[in-house]
Enzyme design. Structure first.
Site, PDB file in Angstrom:
ATOM      1  N   CYS B 160      74.395   6.494 -21.822  1.00  0.00           N
ATOM      2  CA  CYS B 160      73.781   5.823 -23.164  1.00  0.00           C
ATOM      3  C   CYS B 160      73.585   4.038 -22.668  1.00  0.00           C
ATOM      4  O   CYS B 160      73.226   3.510 -23.048  1.00  0.00           O
ATOM      5  CB  CYS B 160      74.825   5.533 -24.536  1.00  0.00           C
ATOM      6  SG  CYS B 160      74.244   6.990 -24.889  1.00  0.00           S
ATOM      7  N   HIS B 293      76.861  -2.583 -29.012  1.00  0.00           N
ATOM      8  CA  HIS B 293      76.803  -0.994 -28.928  1.00  0.00           C
ATOM      9  C   HIS B 293      76.341  -0.676 -30.446  1.00  0.00           C
ATOM     10  O   HIS B 293      76.260  -0.238 -30.677  1.00  0.00           O
ATOM     11  CB  HIS B 293      77.545  -0.998 -27.423  1.00  0.00           C
ATOM     12  CG  HIS B 293      77.166   0.785 -27.165  1.00  0.00           C
ATOM     13  ND1 HIS B 293      75.838   0.904 -26.679  1.00  0.00           N
ATOM     14  CD2 HIS B 293      77.529   2.016 -27.319  1.00  0.00           C
ATOM     15  CE1 HIS B 293      75.324   2.138 -26.733  1.00  0.00           C
ATOM     16  NE2 HIS B 293      76.529   2.549 -27.263  1.00  0.00           N
ATOM     17  N   HIS B 328      70.075   4.882 -31.955  1.00  0.00           N
ATOM     18  CA  HIS B 328      70.153   4.961 -30.681  1.00  0.00           C
ATOM     19  C   HIS B 328      69.146   5.523 -30.723  1.00  0.00           C
ATOM     20  O   HIS B 328      69.485   6.769 -30.382  1.00  0.00           O
ATOM     21  CB  HIS B 328      71.200   5.802 -30.535  1.00  0.00           C
ATOM     22  CG  HIS B 328      72.487   5.874 -29.597  1.00  0.00           C
ATOM     23  ND1 HIS B 328      71.449   4.990 -28.763  1.00  0.00           N
ATOM     24  CD2 HIS B 328      73.618   5.833 -29.445  1.00  0.00           C
ATOM     25  CE1 HIS B 328      72.422   4.956 -27.272  1.00  0.00           C
ATOM     26  NE2 HIS B 328      73.649   5.908 -28.198  1.00  0.00           N
TER      27      HIS B 328
END
Lengths: 336, 404
Positions: B160, B293, B328
């Site tokens: 990620c 994040h 996400h």
């Protein structure tokens, strides 16, 4: 700017007879990687990468490096393929989280960081036939930024039956040329020679789809010129042809135009064809520079070994990814 | 002399729509792209929400000016659209002699085509085999061909944080003068592979995700692509492009704790933010906004919160997670949030953290929850963390704060 290689290790198919369909590297005993409960959960690709990396680090007193850079063309495809096949067979009813986590492309660099508690720079390149070239470029960039730093770098790719079948179905392997292969190689590198450097990487260049031969030739000439040498200064060519006419259409003529006396090893004959085969070539270059001779199992060399100071790795993948890597004796004098 | 790195163009596609304008409008209106699953074929479609790009592959192909989507992964269709937005702003081949590179990133690559062919073996005979488009290298190679780029390309896959690391690598190559101009970013399509993987780890929420909320219970996945054009100071003198931001600092560190969760003290994130500040020669108090994040998993938000408290040490820190808007987007998250951070700088606005009601009891900081004007905003930090302990942080600054 040079990247000094202080140590290397590799898991390669070099001293092993190829299996009928592909080259397979000899597995060491992976038990040293941890408790059986831990290693059981790791896929073979991870074990290959971790083992060779740890072996490389064992030469250090404290196993401390400033960062980890890894490359892989297909990563832990055994895990990804297994996860995918299970999804299909049970129609998404069940999924194994451990297999999913193992299928992350950066699993080797992540696990290594945890194993040796390396909290510095950490990256993974997943870039087909340029995966290892990307790693080398990143490491060279780090030496430009701070030559004191020491990095653990490497690359790995694994061949296994399902992968072979899918490559064959796609017309990518199993038809002509060298057999598919696999391997893992790790290198301890720094911008500083250290006490016992094995060799140095002076430059790496990657060219995608160069289109025609003259451009590739010109890029090679410029590449050598930037390192203050020309093709007559090269003592050994590690040639990454595929033994497939279609794919070798630019690289083979380029090699044919080089001096006839230049010894050359078609290295994919020994490691097989895979995304990060140039990591095997660099590992082989280190062996030659370190020992002053070719490994015994390398039989296909057109000239007997002489004093080797500079090695050129010239490779292609699928006839589209081209790269040059210049490796030399760490103490080479500019006039040598 | 070491080069300064400027952003001169950007392109984006996500569940918020196609392009910077659509993205900005959704952020300003507090409109989320996370909805019930409509496009991905999955047995879980009634149980999960996702930030899908609202178009079929064929519709994406037409939008990108291709004749058909056949043989092209959804990941690459998304990439091409984001790149097309950049090409509509500037000619990346102008000023011949500039060394232009491409750094992309992905986790799933062409996984969607593999799924399609393996789930429907009979119907897909005659299509190009998925192995030709599966790996990250083949995705980036195809994009290089579309853009006509032949020199340096790279594909990063660090879960990620992948596209954050693509931005960092691009900046480093320009600083050292190894390239003159570089297109950096990444893409991931929403796939059954990632949906079932994250689901098996019990990391998905079944309702809209709630970053930094005490009751948060997981991720909504998303998909998308974004790219930035980075140019060095000497290149800018040739192209005369007007820079929209400057990459002033970055840090790439590793938490070295666990494969899928962060250490209690958020060490990886802490070190990445510290490294970015150090590189940018800034104090924590210079940062006007942090695009966190903030995945909305219990572990990430707590540990990232702890790390931000350690770095900034002030209860009035302005931060938000924009994952409730886009979902996400995995490998694309870093660069999608870089675009959002730059939009924030350009418009001097902080986009609110949606779906927030209750502070995390263990933290003394709270996200910004309304659209907030931030006149005079100078520096924005963007965080991206991921599996394998990867932790990256980047600081984008107003271009005018630096003389060229």
């Amino acid at each position: 700017m040079s990247l000094f290689i202080q140590h290397t290790s590799g898991i390669t198919p070099l001293n092993r007879q190829p299996e009928p369909l592909y080259h397979r590297a000899a597995d060491p005993s992976y038990a040293v990687l941890g408790e059986p409960a831990q290693t059981r959960r790791m896929c073979r690709h991870s074990k290959m990468g971790l083992y060779t990396a740890m072996e490389c680090l064992n030469t250090l007193e404290h196993r401390e490096v400033d960062g980890i850079i890894w490359g892989t063309g297909i990563a832990s495809f055994e895990s990804a393929g297994r996860f995918l096949k299970e999804l299909v067979s049970n129609n998404e009813a069940l999924a194994n989280p451990a297999v999913f986590v193992q299928s992350s492309h950066n699993t080797i660099s992540g696990q290594l960081a945890q194993l040796i508690q390396c909290k510095g720079y950490n990256s993974t390149y997943y870039n087909g036939g340029f995966s290892f070239e990307n790693v080398l470029m990143d490491a060279l960039l780090h030496t430009m930024e701070n030559e004191e730093q020491q990095f653990l770098i490497g690359a790995s790719d694994e061949m296994f039956p399902l992968y072979y079948d899918w490559l064959k179905d796609g017309g990518i392997a199993g038809h002509t040329g060298y057999l598919p292969g696999e391997g893992a190689a790790a290198f301890l590198v720094s911008g500083k020679p250290g006490s016992t450097p094995l060799c140095k990487v002076d430059q790496v260049l990657q060219l995608y789809n160069p289109g025609d031969g003259p451009w590739l030739q010109e890029e090679l000439n410029n590449f050598l010129e930037r390192s203050g040498c020309d093709i007559n200064d090269i003592d050994l060519l590690l040639l990454g042809t595929s033994a497939d006419q279609e794919k070798d259409t630019l690289l083979q003529p380029l090699a044919d135009r080089m001096p006839a006396a230049l010894p050359r090893i078609p290295f994919k004959k020994y490691c097989g064809e895979y995304y990060t085969a140039t990591a095997f070539a660099l590992w082989l270059a280190v062996q030659v520079l370190q020992n002053g001779q070719y490994p015994e199992s390398i039989t296909e060399v057109n000239n007997p070994p002489q004093e080797v100071k500079r090695i050129l790795v010239a490779s292609q993948w699928q006839g589209r990814y081209y790269s040059f890597i210049l490796v030399s004796d760490p103490f080479i004098h500019p006039n040598d | 002399m070491k080069q300064t790195v400027f952003v001169t163009g950007m392109g984006i596609i996500s569940s918020l729509g196609y392009g910077r304008t659509a993205t900005l409008e959704a952020l300003q209106e507090g409109r989320s792209g996370v909805e019930p699953v409509q496009y991905l074929e999955t047995r879980h479609h009634q149980h999960v929400l996702a930030g899908e790009v609202k178009a079929t592959n064929d519709e994406l192909a037409i939008l990108a000016g291709l004749r058909s989507a056949e043989g092209i992964s959804r990941t690459n269709l998304l990439s091409l659209l984001a790149l097309r937005e950049i090409l509509s702003q500037q000619d990346i081949h102008a000023h011949s002699g500039l060394r232009t590179g491409l750094i992309s990133s992905t986790t799933v690559g062409g996984m969607d085509r593999a799924e399609h062919q393996l789930f429907h073996p009979g119907e897909t005979n005659g299509e190009t085999h998925f192995m030709h488009t599966y790996d990250g290298g083949s995705c980036t190679a195809w994009l290089s061909e579309q853009l006509g780029l032949r020199h340096y390309n790279a594909t990063i896959s660090t879960a990620c944080s992948s596209s954050a690391n693509a931005i960092i690598l691009g900046a480093r190559l320009l600083e050292q003068g190894l390239l003159d101009r570089v297109i950096v970013g990444g893409a991931d399509a929403y796939t059954r592979f990632t949906l079932n993987g994250f689901n098996s780890l019990q990391l998905l929420d079944t309702v809209p995700c709630r970053p930094f909320d005490e009751q948060r219970s997981g991720i909504n996945l998303g998909e998308g692509a974004a790219y930035l054009v980075l140019e060095s100071s000497s290149t800018l003198n040739k192209t005369k492009h007007v820079p929209i931001a400057r990459v002033s600092g970055y840090g790439n560190t590793n938490d070295a704790y666990h494969a899928t969760s962060s250490s209690p003290d958020g060490n990886g994130g802490y070190m990445a933010m510290q490294a970015a500040l150090e590189k940018a020669l800034l104090q924590p108090s210079d940062i006007d906004y942090v695009n966190a994040h903030g995945t909305a998993t219990p572990n990430n938000d707590l540990t990232e919160g702890v790390a931000m408290q350690r770095v900034f040490n002030r209860p009035d820190l302005r931060f938000s997670s924009t994952k409730p808007y886009t979902g996400h987007t995995l490998a694309a998250a870093g660069v999608i949030e870089a675009v959002i951070s730059i939009l924030s700088l350009q418009h001097e606005q902080i986009f609110p953290n949606l779906n927030y009601s209750q502070p995390i009891s263990a933290l003394n900081i709270k996200p910004v929850t309304t659209l907030t004007a931030a006149p005079g905003m100078q520096h924005v930090m963007s965080n991206s963390f991921g599996f394998g302990g990867v932790s990256s942080s980047i600081i984008f600054s107003q271009p005018k704060t630096h003389s060229i």
